[in-house]
Design an enzyme around this catalytic site. Sequence first.
Site, PDB file in Angstrom:
ATOM      1  N   GLU A  17      18.811  21.934   5.199  1.00 52.50           N
ATOM      2  CA  GLU A  17      17.716  22.394   4.354  1.00 52.50           C
ATOM      3  C   GLU A  17      17.445  21.259   3.369  1.00 52.50           C
ATOM      4  O   GLU A  17      18.125  21.124   2.359  1.00 52.50           O
ATOM      5  CB  GLU A  17      18.083  23.673   3.605  1.00 52.50           C
ATOM      6  CG  GLU A  17      16.909  24.207   2.795  1.00 52.50           C
ATOM      7  CD  GLU A  17      17.313  24.909   1.514  1.00 52.50           C
ATOM      8  OE1 GLU A  17      16.439  25.510   0.891  1.00 52.50           O
ATOM      9  OE2 GLU A  17      18.487  24.826   1.119  1.00 52.50           O
ATOM     10  N   ASP A  52      23.044  24.139   3.100  1.00 51.51           N
ATOM     11  CA  ASP A  52      22.148  24.549   2.032  1.00 51.51           C
ATOM     12  C   ASP A  52      21.929  23.422   1.030  1.00 51.51           C
ATOM     13  O   ASP A  52      22.835  22.638   0.730  1.00 51.51           O
ATOM     14  CB  ASP A  52      22.761  25.760   1.325  1.00 51.51           C
ATOM     15  CG  ASP A  52      21.929  26.260   0.166  1.00 51.51           C
ATOM     16  OD1 ASP A  52      20.781  26.677   0.411  1.00 51.51           O
ATOM     17  OD2 ASP A  52      22.424  26.213  -0.976  1.00 51.51           O
TER      18      ASP A  52
END
Length: 730
Positions: free
Chosen positions: A462, A409
Amino acid sequence: MPKTVGLVTQGDAAAIIAGRHGDPFAVLGPHRTGRDAIIRTIQPQARRVSVLTAAGEVEMERVHADGLFAARLPWPSGYRLVVEEHDGQVFEIDDPYRFPPQLGDLDVHLLSEGKHLRTFEKLGAHLRRVEGVEGVHFAVWAPNADRVSVVGDFNGWDGRRHPMRLRHHAGVWEIFIPGLAHATVYKFEILAKGGMLLPLKADPYGHWAEVPPKTASVVWDMAERPWRDSDWMAAQAARNDRHSPVSIYEVHLGSWRRVPEDGNRSLGYLELAEQLADYVADMGFTHVEFLPVHEHPFGGSWGYQPVGLFAPTSRYGTPEEFRALVERLHQRGIGVIIDWVAGHFPNDPHGLHYFDGTHLYEHEDPRLGIHKDWNTQIYNYGRNEVMNYLYANALYWLEQYHVDGLRVDAVASMLYLDYSRQPGEWVPNRLGGNENLEAIAFLRRMNEVVYGEHPGAMTIAEESTAWPAVSRPVHLGGLGFGYKWNMGWMHDTLHYFGKDPIHRRYHHDDLTFAQLYAYHENFVLPLSHDEVVHGKASIMGRMPGDPWQRFANLRAYYGFMWTQPGKKLLFMGCEFAQEKEWNEDASLDWHLLGDGRHEGVRRLVRDLNRLYRTETALHQYDNDQRGFAWIDCTDRDNSVFSWLRMGFDPHDFVVVVGSYTPLVRNDYRIGVPEPGYYRELLNTDSEWYGGANIHNNGGVHAEQVACHGHSWSIRLTLPPLATCVFKRDG
């Protein structure tokens, strides 16, 4: 000479009783004095304590009124303590201070260097049998503490009872406590420098935790058990390979499906193991991706503010039950990816923040250590032990839970020192730039460790900027990820399909621009949870026009997505055109499937997945220029696009045509590479999907009429707001 009181110095006695002794093993337990032993124990709750040996029972002298006991006796080969409490209860215990250190010198050395790949096997709480005695070994890194104790119900949460031994070289405290067992609840009590007693801390390596809002760690038996997913694991590398179909269903476990008749509770891991596995298998997805499953105090963070990186959240069940969920998905042929948060952690007092009275895991300088967007703490990637903690955690999920991949993330927030910061709010690196050199080194090392130890796994970044070579090998200068989310593709395509069709001719490049960079990385095309929250509306909610056009637009969009190069990711609920934004406190709107239009979208996604998996031309070159060619991308006036997808075999190709206005176009000619009959494999306007059923009667024959640079061409009837896929027979 130090003044003695009974069989202990006055200073030692006072320090032990006050819980301020930095070396409790130097005082407590057995100590030789000639042929004899002096044994000391602290039992504040006891009225009387004695030492039980093979030679008999020796009553101990109370050498401090607050419960420090001592006895002198011939050196025993072994002993137990008999404790009589003030209420008259009598019980026998093994003395934790008679056991030697359990961490070996090599472990201590590797821990101190930050080079222990499997710190989770040594730190934390582990069931052990030591010298024939069952118990739990605890170890925690807190190099700047004056004292660390294990506390729990077993000792009345009294930090004086079980202070730990410091292994100075590594800054690790350890103790073996006999008699403790599986499911023991515990925390660490830490006395910082200067005598400050910190809030009780959860175990950074804890395998499980109490159900929030409680915050203690729980001893869990992580002993090896037989897995029943050997077929999957043997094929893991092939299934995760960039030449294989990868279609990911992104899931928030707590809100996928709830039980309204039982207080609207979330499903547990075991219920999900049946219901989710069956659903995903039927839908044809190859993988699921779970929003973070790590333990986290605040449910509204969706898991992105984790405290227990080594613990699957207790909200849905036990570690064993989470293993069963992964196992069941594997048995149904579905890979498991988890969102992995290595960029920041919350400042909850029981967590990592200010762990030993210093900024141990985070940077001390707030310009480096505080994430301004979320008011969270940023890991200190320049510290070996912190990096070790994180990449050992990556291995932990792959090994202990057979997870197939990690989606990391917020990578952009890790890469840039000035991320979400104004001038003067950040510190340049040693070269004067804004790159976080330590975080870059960490990400590269993490990927080297993951792929070095588990070549069949995958890591996904990401990353929303133009940082180069995110998904290229470390030895070629990349960050080493297997894949990267294509955030640009997502933004451009949502912008295009969100426009009224009458205006799309002015936004034609939104659908073509991604081809200029599509092969710079190994991309995943994501329509994720981030696109259906915070006032953005659902994917369906962004579609323009009347109800018929909105459903047709969505179907056409999905047809475009599944036939473009790149792996696929779709957030739960989007597969049946969820109307409302996602709400983590409520179930998906499954009742919508009673409406044929919503059911039609679900059928389409299922068929797109099956087409993507069975047609090798749609996945073998997902991340390679050889797998794609425009037939015509210039017809902006009609908002029509046509392209080829190609596989390893030069004769293995499909033709895709997208017509993105609400008009039927007859006799629309496009060029094709070869003669033959072109069968219509999929048409998003089919009545099966809720469309108007404008079609090409099953297929068309190519004509020897040159078009779009090809010697052959086909004449098509293009349905309104639709994507169609054709394949040459033979």
